[in-house]
Write a protein that holds these residues in place. Structure first.
Motif, PDB file in Angstrom:
ATOM      1  N   TYR A   1       0.834  -1.206   0.000  1.00  0.00           N
ATOM      2  CA  TYR A   1       0.000   0.000   0.000  1.00  0.00           C
ATOM      3  C   TYR A   1       0.875   1.266   0.000  1.00  0.00           C
TER       4      TYR A   1
ATOM      5  N   GLU B   1      -9.597  -5.558  -6.205  1.00  0.00           N
ATOM      6  CA  GLU B   1     -10.644  -5.079  -5.305  1.00  0.00           C
ATOM      7  C   GLU B   1     -10.336  -5.474  -3.869  1.00  0.00           C
TER       8      GLU B   1
ATOM      9  N   LYS C   1      -7.713  -3.134  -2.563  1.00  0.00           N
ATOM     10  CA  LYS C   1      -8.295  -1.830  -2.218  1.00  0.00           C
ATOM     11  C   LYS C   1      -9.019  -1.893  -0.881  1.00  0.00           C
TER      12      LYS C   1
END
Length: 400
Positions: free
Chosen positions: A211, A292, A295
């Motif tokens: 991240y 996804e 995220k």
């Protein structure tokens, strides 16, 4: 009574068993336990991967295959390593095993002789030292301090090298800390490994869970010389939400891969066949579900860190993680204090008291070689995560 071997006596039992058992007892009794100890994505395996396994079953792909893995899967892994990591391997250099943990055992077993020393940055994934000991090696720990972002330096590693040092286990992104090494840091460590002819076991199972703009760089990509001394470990468990499918793999120099293939043919033989077809679909199929998932983990990470910032006045702190899905919650400021009549002496006490009184399951840092913290996973729902953090805050407030 059968006397067990000295080898297996040397393996330490998991210090988390008592906490896990207690958490399960509380759940069975109807208590809502918030589980921060989980080390797996809470997402379902993507449908196209599940469908590939079903299709394999329907086609009767239920027989033995090559012990080291399906040729089609090994080719897919080679392509992944080339595309994602810039690493060229032949299919014969790939060994498909029953999870990354199995791959790690195979790699250590293939390389380490009795008395060889293996450098392990600490905090460490708790299985590393036990695997080394089970193979006759000697774990030697290199301490990564919280104030240094839980990362060891090349100089620290060099200072720990002796004539008996054979291997460095290098894990980035790291479990339990979430630390991600930069390319510069990796190149500096690689330089030491090259100068001292160390074998590198590079555990990259969390490589896709990064991240905040950080990127993954494989240590095997530093130079052709180091690549010939590196065994890369990876798998599908974390990146594709396939923990229960049990499939990991390693990429190694040809002679090492050949030796491991021979050994695996006598130990487990092949990973179950339909899982291998599912893994092909994972590596070659649509990666939107995985993006996804990443995220979602990123959003949870931000919410967890925001809440932990609010909790700092209570004597709690953390080091910002850039990868995996864990945070090491520093709780050593609570040591010596008392909670409901119990004096807190370390991370095991914190974990036990949190579970007993707040119904929160956390993993004590002592399991990872760092008694100053407990590990929290954010692989759980946002609602449960925030409720659990509120319970931890309530616990810290009561410590006097």
């Amino acid at each position: 009574m059968i006397e067990v071997s000295e080898r297996i006596k040397a393996i330490a039992p998991s210090m988390t068993l008592a906490i896990s058992a207690k958490a399960n007892e509380l759940k069975a009794a109807g208590e809502k336990v918030i589980n921060f100890g989980v080390g797996e994505p809470d997402f379902n395996t993507p449908a196209h991967i599940v469908d590939a396994a079903k299709d394999a079953l329907d086609k009767g792909y239920t027989k033995y295959v090559a012990a080291a893995g399906l040729p089609e899967l090994k080719k897919a892994i080679c392509k992944k390593l080339k595309d994602d990591n810039g690493l060229d391997y032949e299919p014969s250099q790939i060994i498909v095993s029953n999870g990354a943990k199995h791959s790690i055992f195979n790699a250590v077993f293939a390389v380490i002789n009795e008395g060889d020393e293996v450098l392990i940055p600490k905090p460490y994934w708790l299985t590393y030292p036990e695997v080394v000991k089970s193979c006759g090696g000697v774990p030697v720990f290199v301490m990564a301090k919280a104030r240094h972002g839980y990362k060891v330096t090349a100089a620290q590693i060099e200072n720990m090298i002796t004539p008996h040092t054979k291997m460095l286990i290098f894990n980035s992104p790291c479990n339990p800390t979430g630390a991600v090494y930069t390319e510069k840091e990796i190149r500096d460590i690689a330089d030491v490994c090259e100068r001292y002819n160390l074998v590198v076991l590079a555990d990259e199972i969390y490589e896709k869970l990064i991240y905040g703009g950080e990127t993954h760089f494989s240590i095997a990509n530093v130079s052709p010389e180091l690549k010939e001394r590196t065994i890369v470990i990876n798998g599908v468990s974390k990146s594709y939400a396939m923990t229960g499918w049990r499939l990991g793999y390693l990429a190694a120099p040809a002679n090492v891969a050949k030796a491991i293939a021979s050994f695996q043919s006598h130990s487990t033989s092949n990973v179950n066949t339909m899982t291998q077809y599912a893994a092909i679909a994972a590596l070659q199929g649509d990666d939107k579900p995985m993006k996804e998932m990443l995220k979602a983990f990123g959003r949870r990470r931000e919410k967890m860190l925001e809440k932990l910032d609010e909790m700092k006045p209570l004597g709690l702190d953390y080091v910002k993680p850039d990868g995996a899905f864990y945070v090491m919650l520093l709780c050593d400021n609570l040591y010596g204090k008392t909670y409901r009549g119990v004096k807190i002496r370390g991370s095991m006490d914190v974990a036990d008291l949190l579970l007993t009184h707040e119904k929160v399951a956390a993993t004590p840092g002592v399991c990872f070689g760092d008694d100053d913290a407990v590990r929290l996973s954010y692989a759980l729902s946002t609602a449960d995560m925030l409720e659990g953090l509120e319970r931890i805050a309530a616990f810290a407030k009561e410590c006097k």
